[in-house]
Design a protein around this motif. Structure first.
Motif, PDB file in Angstrom:
ATOM      1  N   THR A  96       0.846  -1.198   0.000  1.00  0.00           N
ATOM      2  CA  THR A  96       0.000   0.000   0.000  1.00  0.00           C
ATOM      3  C   THR A  96       0.878   1.244   0.000  1.00  0.00           C
ATOM      4  O   THR A  96       2.017   1.213   0.472  1.00  0.00           O
ATOM      5  CB  THR A  96      -0.954   0.013   1.210  1.00  0.00           C
ATOM      6  N   PHE A  99      -3.377  -8.136   5.665  1.00  0.00           N
ATOM      7  CA  PHE A  99      -3.457  -6.668   5.684  1.00  0.00           C
ATOM      8  C   PHE A  99      -4.568  -6.228   6.611  1.00  0.00           C
ATOM      9  O   PHE A  99      -5.634  -6.838   6.653  1.00  0.00           O
ATOM     10  CB  PHE A  99      -3.737  -6.117   4.274  1.00  0.00           C
ATOM     11  N   LEU A 154      -4.097  -0.045  -2.724  1.00  0.00           N
ATOM     12  CA  LEU A 154      -3.427  -1.308  -2.430  1.00  0.00           C
ATOM     13  C   LEU A 154      -3.217  -2.062  -3.732  1.00  0.00           C
ATOM     14  O   LEU A 154      -4.026  -1.951  -4.648  1.00  0.00           O
ATOM     15  CB  LEU A 154      -4.295  -2.206  -1.543  1.00  0.00           C
TER      16      LEU A 154
END
Length: 130
Positions: free
Chosen positions: A44, A79, A49
């Motif tokens: 990111t 994530f 992302l």
């Protein structure tokens, strides 16, 4: 696709075959996308992302997007963070900026949590929104 409430979508699911083993998650406008490194992991830049996926020659990648209670989780949690969403939607797109999926959101910043079933070339990516 399941719907609950006027604006809130519980979940969406599609099979995708994006080129270059990757797809992007952003607000409706993809700005300066991050690039996948050699490790092939979610990256990111604080605004977008990039997510690795299975090679299109190997088959489709199942992309599941939804609220925490509406989607299953996968083996690897990779994530947990937020991106700005001032335009009211998340855009999932390929490297050629073709829209794969759009998901409505109501906050100017949206928390995303991602799970995948394989660390290098996942064939299943689960994105929890909120």
């Amino acid at each position: 696709c399941s719907i609950s409430g006027e604006r809130e979508v519980a979940s969406k699911q599609i099979s995708v075959r994006p080129s270059n083993f990757q797809f992007f998650i952003s607000d409706k406008v993809l700005r300066d996308p991050p690039m996948l490194g050699e490790e092939m992991k979610v990256e990111t830049n604080g605004v977008n992302l990039v997510v690795p996926c299975q090679s299109s020659q190997e088959g489709a990648t199942e992309l599941i997007v939804g609220t925490y209670d509406s989607v299953p989780r996968e083996t690897f949690h990779v994530f947990d963070g937020s991106i700005p969403t001032p335009n009211g939607a998340l855009l999932f797109s390929d490297i050629e900026l073709n829209e794969l999926l759009s998901y409505p959101v109501s906050a100017p910043t949206t928390r995303l949590r991602l799970w995948i079933n394989h660390l290098r070339e996942p064939s299943r990516v689960v994105v929890v929104v909120g």
